[in-house]
Design a protein around this motif. Structure first.
Motif, PDB file in Angstrom:
ATOM      1  N   GLY A  58       1.607  -5.927   2.696  1.00 30.69           N
ATOM      2  CA  GLY A  58       2.934  -5.599   2.215  1.00 30.69           C
ATOM      3  C   GLY A  58       3.006  -4.840   0.909  1.00 30.69           C
ATOM      4  N   ALA A  59       1.877  -4.676   0.197  1.00 25.13           N
ATOM      5  CA  ALA A  59       1.950  -3.996  -1.098  1.00 25.13           C
ATOM      6  C   ALA A  59       2.387  -2.543  -0.939  1.00 25.13           C
ATOM      7  CB  ALA A  59       0.595  -4.072  -1.805  1.00 25.13           C
ATOM      8  N   ILE A  60       1.776  -1.831  -0.009  1.00 22.64           N
ATOM      9  CA  ILE A  60       2.141  -0.430   0.185  1.00 22.64           C
ATOM     10  C   ILE A  60       3.571  -0.328   0.697  1.00 22.64           C
ATOM     11  CG2 ILE A  60       1.665   1.665   1.522  1.00 22.64           C
ATOM     12  CD1 ILE A  60      -1.296   0.942   1.416  1.00 22.64           C
ATOM     13  N   ALA A  61       3.905  -1.140   1.687  1.00 28.39           N
ATOM     14  CA  ALA A  61       5.255  -1.107   2.248  1.00 28.39           C
ATOM     15  C   ALA A  61       6.304  -1.445   1.199  1.00 28.39           C
ATOM     16  CB  ALA A  61       5.349  -2.075   3.423  1.00 28.39           C
ATOM     17  N   ALA A  62       6.009  -2.418   0.327  1.00 37.26           N
ATOM     18  CA  ALA A  62       6.968  -2.812  -0.703  1.00 37.26           C
ATOM     19  C   ALA A  62       7.188  -1.712  -1.726  1.00 37.26           C
ATOM     20  CB  ALA A  62       6.489  -4.081  -1.399  1.00 37.26           C
ATOM     21  N   GLY A  63       6.212  -0.808  -1.858  1.00 36.60           N
ATOM     22  CA  GLY A  63       6.347   0.271  -2.831  1.00 36.60           C
ATOM     23  C   GLY A  63       7.036   1.513  -2.302  1.00 36.60           C
ATOM     24  N   LEU A  64       7.354   1.560  -1.011  1.00 31.20           N
ATOM     25  CA  LEU A  64       7.950   2.764  -0.434  1.00 31.20           C
ATOM     26  C   LEU A  64       9.332   3.042  -0.999  1.00 31.20           C
ATOM     27  CD1 LEU A  64       6.928   2.454   3.348  1.00 31.20           C
ATOM     28  CD2 LEU A  64       5.698   3.576   1.470  1.00 31.20           C
TER      29      LEU A  64
END
Length: 373
Positions: A58-64
């Motif tokens: 979820g880190a990448i997705a949360a940064g979108l």
């Protein structure tokens, strides 16, 4: 099977992996309700006397959304930038959520090097062990902000299986947007749910080459089944189900799919070496060296090597190959750089030590850093 899965209810140390699609919206950003629902399930488990390690995507997705990115980036640099923003947001949400249960969380970010090089592996194990001893709940993720293509786990399903092995877990739970393993695409009315997998033969007629629905994660059912293979091979049973069913699954209810553990647990670090690494080169062994390494479990010496392929440094993983058949027979961490080895091949260690110094009396691959394939 019974009405309650005793292998679940009897597990004391549990690794739970949750995918990006179960934590974030399809357009990016954290879905606070979903995160809080998972936290409440795991918080109750941890305060009830069980040890919990959470492997969270979820880190990448949360940064979108904060970076105004409309979809998951394909290039590594933008993925790393999104992870840099999203990881802080994600761990902040977990910190606040678990605090409601009186629990402290500890962030553990890993790369492949952290679990294959001897000193790094010991440090990762000590960190996880100490966090649990102190009553904290470790939250593990791949260190996406620094990982390159060459040192990536590839997906967090695989990472979770390896973390379960590292932590000597009693159970691995894989949570996603699909409620179980099916014989085909879950949306196909002809597909049926599989509630129990005893061994590899139960998977022979299953079509699992179907992607996840969300578009924000990297793992599909293929990666989850592979993660189950890795974990069960280490003697750890696996439950695969959807995130909303986490409470029922962890209570031992017969939701999702249970993969039965198989066999005796191997040495944890060597298990990581076999499953978490990609070889940086190949050492071709003569017949005597193959017998020494495979049958007698000896270290690999320069005298038994006939050729060297690849570009690698001391400490990198390399495959040991039967020079006759070309088949890899083992993988190990090499003690020499690739450029050093050609001059040493076919020579005994006493001869090398006498000519080049005592530092050259060491093994090319020590038996403690070697796993058979």
């Amino acid at each position: 099977m019974g009405r309650v899965r005793e292998v679940v209810t009897g597990a004391r140390r549990i690794v739970v992996k949750v995918g990006s699609s179960s934590l974030t919206t399809a357009t990016g950003g954290i879905d606070e309700q979903r995160v809080d629902a998972l936290v409440d399930v795991l918080g109750a488990l941890a305060t009830g006397g069980r040890e919990v390690v959470l492997v969270s995507s979820g880190a990448i997705a949360a940064g979108l959304a904060p970076l105004q990115l409309r979809r998951r980036p394909r290039d590594l640099a933008t993925q790393q930038a999104a992870a840099s923003v999203g990881q802080g947001l994600l761990i902040g949400r977990y910190t606040a959520g678990f605090a409601r249960h009186g629990l402290t969380v500890g962030q553990v970010l890993l790369t492949v090097d952290d679990v294959t090089r001897r000193a790094h592996y010991r440090n990762a194990y000590r960190t996880l062990r100490k966090l649990l001893d102190l009553g904290a709940l470790p939250i593990v993720n791949e260190n996406d902000t620094v990982a390159t293509e060459e040192i990536r786990f590839g997906d967090n399903d695989r990472l979770a299986a390896l973390v379960a092995a590292l932590a000597h877990a009693d159970l691995l739970v894989l949570l996603s947007d699909v409620d179980a393993l099916y014989t085909g695409n879950p949306s196909d009315p002809l597909s049926r749910r599989i509630s129990y997998v005893a061994d590899e033969s139960d998977l022979s007629d299953i079509n699992i080459a179907t992607p996840g629905r969300s578009g924000v994660g990297t793992g599909g059912m293929v990666t989850k089944v592979e993660a189950a293979r890795i974990a069960t091979g280490f003697g750890i049973p696996v439950v695969l189900t959807a995130a909303p069913l986490a409470g029922a699954a962890l209570a031992g209810e017969e939701v999702g799919t249970l993969f039965q553990a198989a066999g005796k647990r191997p040495a944890a670090r060597l298990f990581w070496l076999a499953h978490a690494t990609a070889p940086r080169g190949r050492l071709h062994l003569d017949e005597g060296a193959v017998a020494a390494v495979v049958a007698r479990r000896k270290s690999l010496l320069p005298a038994g090597i006939t050729a060297v392929d690849g570009s690698f440094a001391a400490g990198d993983p390399v495959d040991l190959v039967d020079a006759g058949s070309g088949t890899p027979v083992a993988r190990g961490l090499v003690n020499y750089d690739a450029v050093e080895l050609p001059a040493l091949l076919g020579r005994s260690t006493p001869e090398l030590a006498a000519e080049l110094g005592p530092g050259y009396e060491r093994e090319v691959v020590h038996r403690d850093d070697l796993v058979l394939l």
